[in-house]
Design a protein around this motif. Structure first.
Motif, PDB file in Angstrom:
ATOM      1  N   VAL A   1      -3.017 -34.916  12.538  1.00  0.00           N
ATOM      2  CA  VAL A   1      -3.446 -33.528  12.676  1.00  0.00           C
ATOM      3  C   VAL A   1      -3.027 -32.976  14.033  1.00  0.00           C
ATOM      4  O   VAL A   1      -2.566 -31.831  14.144  1.00  0.00           O
ATOM      5  CB  VAL A   1      -4.973 -33.411  12.508  1.00  0.00           C
ATOM      6  CG1 VAL A   1      -5.439 -31.992  12.786  1.00  0.00           C
ATOM      7  CG2 VAL A   1      -5.390 -33.843  11.113  1.00  0.00           C
ATOM      8  N   SER A   2      -3.152 -33.772  15.075  1.00  0.00           N
ATOM      9  CA  SER A   2      -2.829 -33.285  16.417  1.00  0.00           C
ATOM     10  C   SER A   2      -1.329 -33.030  16.570  1.00  0.00           C
ATOM     11  O   SER A   2      -0.932 -32.074  17.249  1.00  0.00           O
ATOM     12  CB  SER A   2      -3.304 -34.289  17.478  1.00  0.00           C
ATOM     13  OG  SER A   2      -2.704 -35.566  17.273  1.00  0.00           O
ATOM     14  N   ILE A   3      -0.483 -33.842  15.930  1.00  0.00           N
ATOM     15  CA  ILE A   3       0.962 -33.591  16.002  1.00  0.00           C
ATOM     16  C   ILE A   3       1.315 -32.337  15.198  1.00  0.00           C
ATOM     17  O   ILE A   3       2.153 -31.535  15.624  1.00  0.00           O
ATOM     18  CB  ILE A   3       1.762 -34.821  15.507  1.00  0.00           C
ATOM     19  CG1 ILE A   3       1.592 -35.979  16.492  1.00  0.00           C
ATOM     20  CG2 ILE A   3       3.244 -34.481  15.364  1.00  0.00           C
ATOM     21  CD1 ILE A   3       2.340 -37.233  16.099  1.00  0.00           C
ATOM     22  N   ARG A   4       0.684 -32.154  14.039  1.00  0.00           N
ATOM     23  CA  ARG A   4       0.918 -30.924  13.277  1.00  0.00           C
ATOM     24  C   ARG A   4       0.578 -29.705  14.122  1.00  0.00           C
ATOM     25  O   ARG A   4       1.320 -28.723  14.171  1.00  0.00           O
ATOM     26  CB  ARG A   4       0.100 -30.918  11.984  1.00  0.00           C
ATOM     27  CG  ARG A   4       0.552 -31.932  10.949  1.00  0.00           C
ATOM     28  CD  ARG A   4       0.040 -31.569   9.562  1.00  0.00           C
ATOM     29  NE  ARG A   4      -1.400 -31.557   9.442  1.00  0.00           N
ATOM     30  CZ  ARG A   4      -2.133 -32.566   9.005  1.00  0.00           C
ATOM     31  NH1 ARG A   4      -1.549 -33.695   8.598  1.00  0.00           N
ATOM     32  NH2 ARG A   4      -3.455 -32.461   8.902  1.00  0.00           N
TER      33      ARG A   4
ATOM     34  N   LEU B   1      15.845 -30.033  20.398  1.00  0.00           N
ATOM     35  CA  LEU B   1      14.984 -31.144  19.992  1.00  0.00           C
ATOM     36  C   LEU B   1      14.496 -31.919  21.205  1.00  0.00           C
ATOM     37  O   LEU B   1      13.346 -32.371  21.240  1.00  0.00           O
ATOM     38  CB  LEU B   1      15.733 -32.066  19.028  1.00  0.00           C
ATOM     39  CG  LEU B   1      14.902 -33.192  18.414  1.00  0.00           C
ATOM     40  CD1 LEU B   1      13.742 -32.632  17.599  1.00  0.00           C
ATOM     41  CD2 LEU B   1      15.769 -34.089  17.535  1.00  0.00           C
ATOM     42  N   ASN B   2      15.351 -32.074  22.228  1.00  0.00           N
ATOM     43  CA  ASN B   2      14.933 -32.783  23.440  1.00  0.00           C
ATOM     44  C   ASN B   2      13.774 -32.059  24.121  1.00  0.00           C
ATOM     45  O   ASN B   2      12.815 -32.697  24.588  1.00  0.00           O
ATOM     46  CB  ASN B   2      16.114 -32.908  24.409  1.00  0.00           C
ATOM     47  CG  ASN B   2      17.178 -33.864  23.924  1.00  0.00           C
ATOM     48  OD1 ASN B   2      16.875 -34.793  23.172  1.00  0.00           O
ATOM     49  ND2 ASN B   2      18.420 -33.649  24.333  1.00  0.00           N
ATOM     50  N   VAL B   3      13.852 -30.742  24.180  1.00  0.00           N
ATOM     51  CA  VAL B   3      12.779 -29.959  24.793  1.00  0.00           C
ATOM     52  C   VAL B   3      11.485 -30.111  23.993  1.00  0.00           C
ATOM     53  O   VAL B   3      10.399 -30.272  24.552  1.00  0.00           O
ATOM     54  CB  VAL B   3      13.191 -28.471  24.889  1.00  0.00           C
ATOM     55  CG1 VAL B   3      12.000 -27.608  25.304  1.00  0.00           C
ATOM     56  CG2 VAL B   3      14.324 -28.302  25.879  1.00  0.00           C
ATOM     57  N   ALA B   4      11.609 -30.064  22.661  1.00  0.00           N
ATOM     58  CA  ALA B   4      10.425 -30.206  21.815  1.00  0.00           C
ATOM     59  C   ALA B   4       9.781 -31.579  21.999  1.00  0.00           C
ATOM     60  O   ALA B   4       8.551 -31.695  22.089  1.00  0.00           O
ATOM     61  CB  ALA B   4      10.807 -29.998  20.353  1.00  0.00           C
ATOM     62  N   GLU B   5      10.596 -32.624  22.048  1.00  0.00           N
ATOM     63  CA  GLU B   5      10.048 -33.976  22.230  1.00  0.00           C
ATOM     64  C   GLU B   5       9.350 -34.111  23.583  1.00  0.00           C
ATOM     65  O   GLU B   5       8.298 -34.755  23.679  1.00  0.00           O
ATOM     66  CB  GLU B   5      11.169 -35.000  22.096  1.00  0.00           C
ATOM     67  CG  GLU B   5      11.667 -35.157  20.660  1.00  0.00           C
ATOM     68  CD  GLU B   5      12.837 -36.104  20.545  1.00  0.00           C
ATOM     69  OE1 GLU B   5      12.944 -36.805  19.522  1.00  0.00           O
ATOM     70  OE2 GLU B   5      13.668 -36.144  21.490  1.00  0.00           O
TER      71      GLU B   5
ATOM     72  N   ASP C   1       4.342 -34.508  26.690  1.00  0.00           N
ATOM     73  CA  ASP C   1       3.406 -33.993  27.702  1.00  0.00           C
ATOM     74  C   ASP C   1       2.015 -33.788  27.124  1.00  0.00           C
ATOM     75  O   ASP C   1       1.013 -33.816  27.853  1.00  0.00           O
ATOM     76  CB  ASP C   1       3.926 -32.677  28.270  1.00  0.00           C
ATOM     77  CG  ASP C   1       5.185 -32.844  29.119  1.00  0.00           C
ATOM     78  OD1 ASP C   1       5.464 -33.991  29.521  1.00  0.00           O
ATOM     79  OD2 ASP C   1       5.892 -31.840  29.339  1.00  0.00           O
ATOM     80  N   LEU C   2       1.947 -33.568  25.782  1.00  0.00           N
ATOM     81  CA  LEU C   2       0.652 -33.375  25.127  1.00  0.00           C
ATOM     82  C   LEU C   2       0.050 -34.686  24.630  1.00  0.00           C
ATOM     83  O   LEU C   2      -0.969 -34.689  23.944  1.00  0.00           O
ATOM     84  CB  LEU C   2       0.806 -32.408  23.949  1.00  0.00           C
ATOM     85  CG  LEU C   2       1.161 -30.954  24.302  1.00  0.00           C
ATOM     86  CD1 LEU C   2       1.380 -30.143  23.035  1.00  0.00           C
ATOM     87  CD2 LEU C   2       0.053 -30.316  25.138  1.00  0.00           C
ATOM     88  N   GLY C   3       0.710 -35.816  24.952  1.00  0.00           N
ATOM     89  CA  GLY C   3       0.178 -37.122  24.565  1.00  0.00           C
ATOM     90  C   GLY C   3       0.769 -37.697  23.299  1.00  0.00           C
ATOM     91  O   GLY C   3       0.180 -38.601  22.700  1.00  0.00           O
TER      92      GLY C   3
END
Length: 314
Positions: free
Chosen positions: A302-305, A276-280, A285-287
């Motif tokens: 939509v952008s988080i999905r 989960l830490n890596v995913a967060e 990094d993607l804003g």
């Protein structure tokens, strides 16, 4: 017996040749509604078919035939790029052009039937090596029946159109509804165990490994989740995040559970969980520095999905 050639109407010979003891493994691209008469299979057998959306809509593979085999205890898998027609028993291999359809009984089809051990072994190896497979279960058949009702709208891959990307069948297009849910460890009560048993298909340890599998999810209270929604599961200790899963059933109320419901999910068995830490960090990094992955919620952005799907290159 040796090796024999049969055509232009090989089905009587095929049906007779596969009436042997022991499990049978078949990879037959298309099944008509009369397939069970041509291809009599029983519990413990494995059947791989092309039950992709294009084949179902073109009425090349019948949901009724799928339901028949599932009810007999046959392990049924769908491979949307399958075009082969081969069968392996303990004693014989059948290799040819014949689909299990009434049209095949009138067409000029041909097969070779052999008891040559290396060919039997190679045929079985081919079937067990197929990939991009989905376990056919009751939810799959319900969806196939809806696709069948749409009609002959989509070309059949490998026959009248280009082979499509089978991964497109896993995700709705576009993904408009996604939820983050935490996994809760619990022991299913007898009622839940019965519901799970009714939905899950018969499985054996033999045959190909399914890429798409069925999983149940217990929700502690009635939910607005509907078929076609995507669920991203997070472990209860907030250490792992699991690949998106597709809801394939309406929520079923569990009696004597205080209002809990059960839904079934189709998962990609080949996709690993991530830290989960890596995913967060990736989302940051993607804003998206606050994606709220540690709380259950409906993902409106939509952008988080899209970013969550990209964690697994979906």
């Amino acid at each position: 017996m040796g090796t024999t050639f049969h055509g232009p109407n090989p089905w009587p010979h095929i049906t007779r040749a596969i009436r042997t003891r022991g499990p049978r493994h078949a990879a037959i691209a298309y099944l008509g509604q009369d397939a069970p008469e041509l291809l009599p299979l029983r519990a413990g057998d494995v059947l791989v078919v092309n039950a992709g959306a294009a084949a179902i809509r073109a009425h090349a593979t019948s949901p009724a035939a799928l339901a028949h085999y599932l009810g007999k205890g046959v392990r049924v898998l769908s491979c949307p790029t399958l075009h082969a027609k081969v069968i392996a028993t303990n004693r014989r291999a059948v290799i040819g052009s014949a689909n299990a359809t009434v049209n095949s009984t009138f067409a000029d089809d041909a097969v070779i039937i052999t008891d040559d051990p290396p060919i039997i072994a190679d045929t079985r190896k081919f079937i067990d090596g197929l990939y991009d497979l989905t376990e056919v279960d009751h939810a799959f058949i319900d969806n196939a029946a809806r696709e069948w009702a749409i009609g002959r709208a989509v070309p059949i891959p490998g026959i009248t159109g280009r082979i499509h990307n089978p991964d497109n069948e896993f995700l709705p297009t576009p993904v408009t509804r996604m939820f983050v849910k935490h996994v809760v460890d619990y022991q299913p009560n007898p009622t839940e165990q019965h519901l799970i048993h009714e939905q899950q298909p018969s499985r054996t340890t033999s045959g190909p490994v399914a890429k798409y599998q069925l999983q149940s999810l217990r929700l502690g209270k009635p939910s607005s989740i509907i078929p076609g929604d995507m669920i991203v599961l997070v472990s209860a200790d907030n250490e792992w995040i699991y690949p998106p899963a597709l809801v394939t059933s309406e929520p079923t109320r569990i009696p004597r559970s205080g209002g809990a419901v059960l839904v079934f999910l189709r998962i990609r068995a080949d996709l690993p969980p991530l830290s989960l830490n890596v995913a967060e960090k990736h989302l940051a990094d993607l804003g998206h520095p606050a994606p709220r992955l540690r709380t259950d919620h409906y993902v409106r952005s939509v952008s988080i999905r899209t970013a969550l799907l990209e964690l697994w290159n979906l």
